[in-house]
Motif scaffolding. Structure first.
Motif, short mmCIF file in Angstrom:
data_model
loop_
_atom_site.label_atom_id
_atom_site.label_comp_id
_atom_site.label_asym_id
_atom_site.label_seq_id
_atom_site.Cartn_x
_atom_site.Cartn_y
_atom_site.Cartn_z
N UNK A 1 65.36 -89.32 -1.96
CA UNK A 1 65.94 -88.68 -3.38
C UNK A 1 66.69 -89.70 -4.05
N UNK A 2 67.44 -90.51 -3.29
CA UNK A 2 68.47 -91.69 -3.98
C UNK A 2 67.52 -92.64 -4.73
N UNK A 3 66.23 -92.54 -4.27
CA UNK A 3 65.38 -93.61 -4.61
C UNK A 3 64.78 -93.27 -6.28
N UNK A 4 65.05 -91.93 -6.62
CA UNK A 4 64.48 -91.19 -7.57
C UNK A 4 65.73 -90.83 -8.65
N UNK A 5 66.58 -90.23 -8.03
CA UNK A 5 67.53 -89.67 -9.17
C UNK A 5 69.07 -89.74 -8.26
N UNK A 6 70.06 -89.81 -9.25
CA UNK A 6 71.55 -89.43 -8.58
C UNK A 6 71.80 -88.20 -9.05
N UNK A 7 71.13 -87.32 -9.77
CA UNK A 7 71.10 -86.01 -10.17
C UNK A 7 70.71 -84.95 -9.26
N UNK A 8 69.87 -85.39 -8.33
CA UNK A 8 69.25 -84.46 -7.44
C UNK A 8 69.98 -84.51 -6.04
N UNK A 9 70.20 -83.53 -5.41
CA UNK A 9 70.80 -83.27 -3.99
C UNK A 9 69.60 -82.80 -3.02
N UNK A 10 69.66 -83.61 -2.01
CA UNK A 10 68.48 -83.28 -1.10
C UNK A 10 69.14 -82.16 -0.09
N UNK A 11 68.28 -81.34 0.44
CA UNK A 11 68.57 -80.38 1.34
C UNK A 11 67.95 -80.31 2.78
N UNK A 12 68.58 -80.67 3.79
CA UNK A 12 67.67 -80.26 5.12
C UNK A 12 68.43 -79.51 6.12
N UNK A 13 67.82 -79.53 7.27
CA UNK A 13 68.58 -78.81 8.16
C UNK A 13 67.75 -78.40 9.38
N UNK A 14 68.22 -77.56 10.19
CA UNK A 14 67.58 -76.95 11.35
C UNK A 14 66.23 -76.18 10.94
N UNK A 15 65.06 -76.64 11.46
CA UNK A 15 63.77 -76.06 10.94
C UNK A 15 63.91 -74.64 10.73
N UNK A 16 64.26 -73.89 11.54
CA UNK A 16 64.23 -72.26 11.75
C UNK A 16 65.19 -71.93 10.54
N UNK A 17 66.17 -72.53 10.11
CA UNK A 17 67.16 -72.05 9.06
C UNK A 17 66.26 -72.64 7.86
N UNK B 1 67.77 -65.30 -3.34
CA UNK B 1 67.70 -65.78 -2.02
C UNK B 1 68.71 -65.34 -1.03
N UNK B 2 68.58 -65.61 0.28
CA UNK B 2 69.60 -65.35 1.13
C UNK B 2 70.50 -66.23 1.49
N UNK B 3 71.76 -65.83 2.11
CA UNK B 3 72.72 -66.67 2.44
C UNK B 3 71.87 -67.91 3.46
N UNK B 4 72.69 -69.00 3.50
CA UNK B 4 72.25 -70.15 4.16
C UNK B 4 73.32 -71.16 4.48
N UNK B 5 72.97 -71.92 5.66
CA UNK B 5 73.93 -72.90 5.95
C UNK B 5 73.17 -74.17 6.39
N UNK B 6 73.05 -75.06 5.59
CA UNK B 6 72.19 -76.36 5.87
C UNK B 6 72.85 -77.47 5.75
N UNK B 7 72.33 -78.74 5.60
CA UNK B 7 73.32 -80.00 5.40
C UNK B 7 72.29 -80.57 4.01
N UNK B 8 73.32 -81.43 3.18
CA UNK B 8 72.65 -82.21 2.05
C UNK B 8 72.21 -83.46 2.74
N UNK B 9 71.90 -84.33 1.79
CA UNK B 9 71.32 -85.74 2.25
C UNK B 9 72.41 -86.61 2.76
#
Length: 192
Positions: free
Chosen positions: A113-129, A35-43
């Motif tokens: 994600x919190x409803x399912x697990x405390x081990x999984x981190x959600x990632x989102x951000x700008x749609x193009x990124x 994969x390539x470098x990215x800058x997004x945000x977590x949950x």
């Protein structure tokens, strides 16, 4: 004379094969992460980059919170598999990357994600990124219009396994046997 020419040709062929083997090995094991470098945000709205996939084995799943079956099932199973391997898999970090960042805000991802697990981190951000990041991981996703103006998302449904360097280690396919998935995660924990 003929023997010298033949020996010379054999030496050149051996050198060529050696160079090709070295080039292949270096390309495969040269520390180039998947994969390539990215800058997004977590949950939680905090910045997250490709560095999150380094220094420990990772399980990465791409999906979306409005998914009717595949995503909740996969996240629930992933959480269960991680619990099943216990301390053996304590270093594995799991991530859920949205393919629908228009709807999947950090707040939405956190609630989901919190409803399912405390081990999984959600990632989102700008749609193009997000789209660029998914593409660099060879993830297919496409918006599919529904009646009434709503939409759903088609997407790759496999969990990507990355080793400690961020290199591709394997996949867990949607619907794969739990025993096989656990074995793959154990192998990732031990060798990844």
């Amino acid at each position: 004379m003929m023997r010298s020419i033949l020996v010379g040709i054999l030496v050149l062929m051996a050198a060529g094969v050696g160079w090709l083997t070295f080039d292949w090995y270096q390309a495969r094991n040269g520390g180039h992460a998947y994969g390539a470098a990215f800058t997004l945000v977590d949950q939680k709205g905090q910045p997250i980059t490709e560095a999150a996939f380094r220094g420990h084995p990772s399980a990465v799943f791409f999906g979306f919170t409005h998914c009717p079956e595949v995503c909740p099932t996969t996240l629930f199973e992933l959480d269960g598999w991680l619990k099943q391997i216990g301390d053996e898999g304590k270093d594995i970090r799991a991530y859920f990357v949205t393919v629908d960042p228009e709807r999947d805000t950090p707040e939405m991802m956190n609630a989901y994600v919190s409803n399912v697990s405390d081990r999984i981190t959600g990632i989102t951000g700008d749609p193009d990124k997000v789209a660029a990041m998914a593409k660099s991981f060879h993830i297919y996703s496409r918006k599919v219009p529904l009646d009434g103006g709503d939409y759903t998302m088609d997407h790759t449904a496999s969990v990507l396994l990355l080793d400690r360097k961020g290199d591709f280690f394997g996949t867990i396919a949607y619907g794969e046997s739990g025993d096989t998935a656990v074995a793959k995660l154990k192998r990732l924990a031990g060798k990844g």
